[in-house]
Design a protein around this motif. Structure first.
Motif, PDB file in Angstrom:
ATOM      1  N   HIS A  20       0.837  -1.202   0.000  1.00 17.23           N
ATOM      2  CA  HIS A  20       0.000   0.000   0.000  1.00 17.23           C
ATOM      3  C   HIS A  20       0.877   1.259   0.000  1.00 17.23           C
ATOM      4  CE1 HIS A  20      -3.343   2.662   0.656  1.00 17.23           C
ATOM      5  NE2 HIS A  20      -2.715   3.166   1.702  1.00 17.23           N
ATOM      6  N   THR A  21       1.913   1.272   0.813  1.00 23.15           N
ATOM      7  CA  THR A  21       2.822   2.416   0.878  1.00 23.15           C
ATOM      8  C   THR A  21       3.505   2.624  -0.468  1.00 23.15           C
ATOM      9  OG1 THR A  21       3.193   2.036   3.219  1.00 23.15           O
ATOM     10  CG2 THR A  21       4.826   3.375   2.076  1.00 23.15           C
ATOM     11  N   HIS A  22       3.925   1.531  -1.102  1.00 16.99           N
ATOM     12  CA  HIS A  22       4.578   1.611  -2.416  1.00 16.99           C
ATOM     13  C   HIS A  22       3.609   2.189  -3.450  1.00 16.99           C
ATOM     14  CE1 HIS A  22       7.240   0.599  -5.696  1.00 16.99           C
ATOM     15  NE2 HIS A  22       6.256  -0.057  -6.278  1.00 16.99           N
ATOM     16  N   ARG A  23       2.366   1.716  -3.437  1.00 16.23           N
ATOM     17  CA  ARG A  23       1.361   2.206  -4.388  1.00 16.23           C
ATOM     18  C   ARG A  23       1.099   3.694  -4.176  1.00 16.23           C
ATOM     19  NH1 ARG A  23      -3.182  -2.117  -3.394  1.00 16.23           N
ATOM     20  NH2 ARG A  23      -4.379  -0.217  -3.551  1.00 16.23           N
ATOM     21  N   LEU A  24       1.006   4.096  -2.906  1.00 19.10           N
ATOM     22  CA  LEU A  24       0.743   5.492  -2.588  1.00 19.10           C
ATOM     23  C   LEU A  24       1.914   6.381  -3.006  1.00 19.10           C
ATOM     24  CD1 LEU A  24      -1.350   7.332  -1.341  1.00 19.10           C
ATOM     25  CD2 LEU A  24      -0.280   6.929   0.882  1.00 19.10           C
ATOM     26  N   LEU A 142      -3.344  10.366 -13.619  1.00 18.60           N
ATOM     27  CA  LEU A 142      -3.681   9.770 -12.325  1.00 18.60           C
ATOM     28  C   LEU A 142      -4.528   8.506 -12.498  1.00 18.60           C
ATOM     29  CD1 LEU A 142      -4.322  12.984 -10.205  1.00 18.60           C
ATOM     30  CD2 LEU A 142      -2.332  11.456 -10.122  1.00 18.60           C
ATOM     31  N   MET A 143      -5.418   8.512 -13.482  1.00 20.05           N
ATOM     32  CA  MET A 143      -6.228   7.319 -13.744  1.00 20.05           C
ATOM     33  C   MET A 143      -5.332   6.128 -14.099  1.00 20.05           C
ATOM     34  SD  MET A 143      -8.820   6.489 -16.880  1.00 20.05           S
ATOM     35  CE  MET A 143      -7.414   6.502 -17.972  1.00 20.05           C
ATOM     36  N   ARG A 144      -4.371   6.340 -14.997  1.00 22.33           N
ATOM     37  CA  ARG A 144      -3.460   5.251 -15.366  1.00 22.33           C
ATOM     38  C   ARG A 144      -2.654   4.791 -14.161  1.00 22.33           C
ATOM     39  NH1 ARG A 144      -2.914   8.322 -20.045  1.00 22.33           N
ATOM     40  NH2 ARG A 144      -1.030   9.314 -19.237  1.00 22.33           N
ATOM     41  N   SER A 145      -2.222   5.717 -13.351  1.00 24.62           N
ATOM     42  CA  SER A 145      -1.457   5.361 -12.170  1.00 24.62           C
ATOM     43  C   SER A 145      -2.305   4.550 -11.192  1.00 24.62           C
ATOM     44  CB  SER A 145      -0.938   6.631 -11.484  1.00 24.62           C
ATOM     45  OG  SER A 145      -0.102   6.289 -10.411  1.00 24.62           O
ATOM     46  N   LEU A 146      -3.554   4.906 -11.049  1.00 21.28           N
ATOM     47  CA  LEU A 146      -4.449   4.147 -10.168  1.00 21.28           C
ATOM     48  C   LEU A 146      -4.708   2.747 -10.724  1.00 21.28           C
ATOM     49  CD1 LEU A 146      -6.957   6.957  -9.220  1.00 21.28           C
ATOM     50  CD2 LEU A 146      -5.416   5.764  -7.651  1.00 21.28           C
ATOM     51  N   ARG A 147      -4.820   2.639 -12.025  1.00 23.17           N
ATOM     52  CA  ARG A 147      -5.040   1.302 -12.630  1.00 23.17           C
ATOM     53  C   ARG A 147      -3.821   0.405 -12.448  1.00 23.17           C
ATOM     54  NH1 ARG A 147      -8.461   2.950 -17.699  1.00 23.17           N
ATOM     55  NH2 ARG A 147     -10.492   2.716 -16.738  1.00 23.17           N
ATOM     56  N   THR A 148      -2.644   0.939 -12.723  1.00 27.03           N
ATOM     57  CA  THR A 148      -1.440   0.095 -12.619  1.00 27.03           C
ATOM     58  C   THR A 148      -1.114  -0.208 -11.170  1.00 27.03           C
ATOM     59  OG1 THR A 148       0.030   2.007 -12.664  1.00 27.03           O
ATOM     60  CG2 THR A 148      -0.432   0.949 -14.767  1.00 27.03           C
ATOM     61  N   ARG A 149      -1.517   0.632 -10.266  1.00 29.23           N
ATOM     62  CA  ARG A 149      -1.212   0.408  -8.852  1.00 29.23           C
ATOM     63  C   ARG A 149      -2.145  -0.615  -8.217  1.00 29.23           C
ATOM     64  NH1 ARG A 149       3.255   2.537  -9.566  1.00 29.23           N
ATOM     65  NH2 ARG A 149       3.300   4.694 -10.063  1.00 29.23           N
ATOM     66  N   THR A 150      -3.266  -0.919  -8.874  1.00 28.59           N
ATOM     67  CA  THR A 150      -4.205  -1.853  -8.277  1.00 28.59           C
ATOM     68  C   THR A 150      -4.188  -3.220  -8.949  1.00 28.59           C
ATOM     69  OG1 THR A 150      -5.981  -1.015  -9.690  1.00 28.59           O
ATOM     70  CG2 THR A 150      -5.760  -0.030  -7.494  1.00 28.59           C
ATOM     71  N   ASP A 151      -3.435  -3.356 -10.032  1.00 29.94           N
ATOM     72  CA  ASP A 151      -3.373  -4.666 -10.726  1.00 29.94           C
ATOM     73  C   ASP A 151      -2.467  -5.634 -10.016  1.00 29.94           C
ATOM     74  OD1 ASP A 151      -5.096  -3.671 -12.564  1.00 29.94           O
ATOM     75  OD2 ASP A 151      -3.556  -3.196 -14.051  1.00 29.94           O
TER      76      ASP A 151
END
Length: 151
Positions: A20-24, A142-151
């Motif tokens: 989670h910290t890495h994704r954030l 930000l949308m792309r970043s949110l998608r790649t961070r949740t895969d």
């Protein structure tokens, strides 16, 4: 044997927190780079608009909006967008979709003040365009970043 399970549970919890910290951090880093890009793009677009005769004078203050003002306001609201994206990342099962809906709605709302400002048509049109320039940089990034961070 329960000690092994407890160690595995703690390791799993720790890796989840690290993930989670890495994704954030990734989202924040990407967002800050996008913020700089949005600030540059809106300031450049405002300079180009001024070069073709847009005065950016809003009747309420009477003073024209300086180019640095576009950079500052774009930077501030882009950081607000990053904070919103981070909150959505934390509390949503589908953060990219939720963020896009939220950001598009807020962008629509942000178009109202230029329409109500009483500025001339050229200034109003340019201000509306500048809002869309910033949104065009920030929302997809930000949308792309949110998608790649949740895969």
């Amino acid at each position: 044997m329960s000690t092994t399970n407890e160690i595995g549970d703690v390791a799993g919890l720790a890796s989840g927190q690290t993930s989670h910290t890495h994704r954030l951090r990734g989202l924040a880093g990407t967002g800050l780079v996008a913020t700089l890009a949005a600030m540059s793009a809106t300031t450049l677009a405002a300079a180009l608009a001024q070069a073709v005769g847009v005065d950016f004078e809003v009747p309420d203050g009477g003073e024209p909006i300086p180019l640095s003002g576009f950079a500052v306001v774009t930077g501030f609201f882009s950081v607000v967008g990053i904070v919103i994206a981070a909150a959505i990342l934390r509390w949503s099962a589908r953060p990219a979709d939720r963020f896009v809906r939220t950001a598009v709605t807020l962008t629509g709302i942000s178009l109202v003040p230029p329409l109500l400002s009483g500025a001339n048509t050229a200034t109003t049109t340019a201000l509306l365009g500048l809002h869309l320039v910033a949104a065009t940089v920030m929302i997809p990034t930000l949308m792309r970043s949110l998608r790649t961070r949740t895969d």
